[in-house]
Design an enzyme around this catalytic site. Structure first.
Site, PDB file in Angstrom:
ATOM      1  N   LEU A   1      45.788  29.173  36.075  1.00 15.11           N
ATOM      2  CA  LEU A   1      46.937  28.218  36.335  1.00 15.11           C
ATOM      3  C   LEU A   1      46.781  28.082  38.003  1.00 15.11           C
ATOM      4  O   LEU A   1      47.399  26.989  38.349  1.00 15.11           O
ATOM      5  CB  LEU A   1      48.398  29.233  36.396  1.00 15.11           C
ATOM      6  N   GLY A   2      46.053  28.891  38.685  1.00 14.59           N
ATOM      7  CA  GLY A   2      45.850  28.859  40.004  1.00 14.59           C
ATOM      8  C   GLY A   2      45.028  29.967  40.653  1.00 14.59           C
ATOM      9  O   GLY A   2      44.760  30.829  39.850  1.00 14.59           O
TER      10      GLY A   2
ATOM     11  N   GLY B   1      42.802  31.573  44.364  1.00 17.90           N
ATOM     12  CA  GLY B   1      42.739  31.587  45.966  1.00 17.90           C
ATOM     13  C   GLY B   1      41.364  32.478  46.062  1.00 17.90           C
ATOM     14  O   GLY B   1      40.605  32.509  45.494  1.00 17.90           O
TER      15      GLY B   1
ATOM     16  N   PHE C   1      40.980  35.307  46.991  1.00 20.58           N
ATOM     17  CA  PHE C   1      41.016  36.941  46.502  1.00 20.58           C
ATOM     18  C   PHE C   1      41.468  37.116  45.381  1.00 20.58           C
ATOM     19  O   PHE C   1      41.787  38.274  44.784  1.00 20.58           O
ATOM     20  CB  PHE C   1      41.470  37.745  47.635  1.00 20.58           C
TER      21      PHE C   1
ATOM     22  N   VAL D   1      45.053  33.390  39.033  1.00 24.92           N
ATOM     23  CA  VAL D   1      46.467  33.340  38.107  1.00 24.92           C
ATOM     24  C   VAL D   1      46.182  32.656  36.898  1.00 24.92           C
ATOM     25  O   VAL D   1      45.666  31.652  36.749  1.00 24.92           O
ATOM     26  CB  VAL D   1      47.701  33.018  38.779  1.00 24.92           C
TER      27      VAL D   1
ATOM     28  N   LYS E   1      48.462  37.440  37.732  1.00 30.50           N
ATOM     29  CA  LYS E   1      47.747  37.612  38.922  1.00 30.50           C
ATOM     30  C   LYS E   1      46.755  38.797  38.928  1.00 30.50           C
ATOM     31  O   LYS E   1      47.377  39.677  38.865  1.00 30.50           O
ATOM     32  CB  LYS E   1      48.869  37.385  40.064  1.00 30.50           C
TER      33      LYS E   1
ATOM     34  N   ASP F   1      57.480  33.322  53.690  1.00 34.88           N
ATOM     35  CA  ASP F   1      56.438  32.218  53.463  1.00 34.88           C
ATOM     36  C   ASP F   1      56.917  31.258  52.693  1.00 34.88           C
ATOM     37  O   ASP F   1      56.642  30.777  51.587  1.00 34.88           O
ATOM     38  CB  ASP F   1      55.519  32.955  52.792  1.00 34.88           C
TER      39      ASP F   1
END
Length: 227
Positions: free
Chosen positions: A36-37, A39, A41, A44, A59, A158
């Site tokens: 799904l996504g 980064g 590090f 997901v 995650k 954030d």
């Protein structure tokens, strides 16, 4: 992902501590290959809660990443602490479980799946404004979600369009609490202890001036995460 699993201390009887496994059907959660996504590090993936066949987002933060970035482990802990405190809130993503693979050391945070995309993707296009009624609904949910966090002593730190997603019922959910701060309860006066944060947190293009100031002015008094 063979090997024993141990649920974190925040797991409760509602969600249980059954093993999480990428391959074996029959466990509480099955994680699918769909990404799904991702980064630098973490990644997901989409998963399924076998108890009711509902979709989840998982995650995964890898142990090598935790070893090479000293504050990443603290980020996982902050996210789990914040999500646990926010359980039951209407406009923050729901936490189902947190597992640590005792073989690899990887962390897995299992959350509800907000499948209808980011708020960023719903921004009006030139020549196609958002109807006022739709805008009011979204803004109301944004504010309600932030109010829920602050009532429970959580500062997200954030807030941005990319961190607000919608579920299948078009309900806005705040996500990504890796930079969140949980304030301690004030036992004598009620509410939460006032505490200024001294490390910059957030995304540069959304960062308020008092947070930006910390990059260049170490004499800054810091900032109130809730404000």
């Amino acid at each position: 992902m063979a090997g024993p699993w141990w649920g974190s201390h925040i797991d409760d009887n509602k969600y249980g501590t059954a093993p999480l496994d990428y391959t074996r059907a029959g466990d509480t959660f099955v994680v699918l290959p769909d990404i799904l996504g991702s980064g630098s590090f973490s990644v997901v993936r989409r998963g399924v809660d076998n108890r009711d066949n509902s979709p989840v987002a998982v995650k995964e933060v890898l142990k090598p990443s935790l070893a090479h970035k000293s504050d990443l482990g603290a980020s996982v802990a902050r996210e789990v602490q914040a999500l646990a405190r926010l359980r039951g809130c209407a406009h923050t993503i729901g936490l189902r479980a947190h597992y640590v693979d005792s073989t690899t050391g990887s962390h897995h945070v299992v959350m509800d799946y907000a499948a209808a995309g980011e708020l960023f993707a719903r921004l009006p296009k030139p020549g196609s404004p958002l109807p006022e009624a739709s805008a009011l609904t979204i803004i109301r949910q944004i504010v309600q979600g932030v109010a829920e966090m602050h009532t429970r002593g959580v500062a997200h730190c954030d807030l941005k369009l990319e961190n607000a997603c919608f579920d299948d019922f078009n309900m806005l959910k705040w996500i990504d609490f890796g930079l969140a701060h949980c304030y301690e309860r004030n036992a004598w006066r009620g509410g939460w202890h006032s505490e200024l944060l001294m490390q910059p947190r957030g995304s540069p293009s959304y960062m308020p001036p008092e947070v930006c100031q910390l990059f260049n002015d170490r004499s800054s008094p810091g900032f109130d995460g809730i404000k």
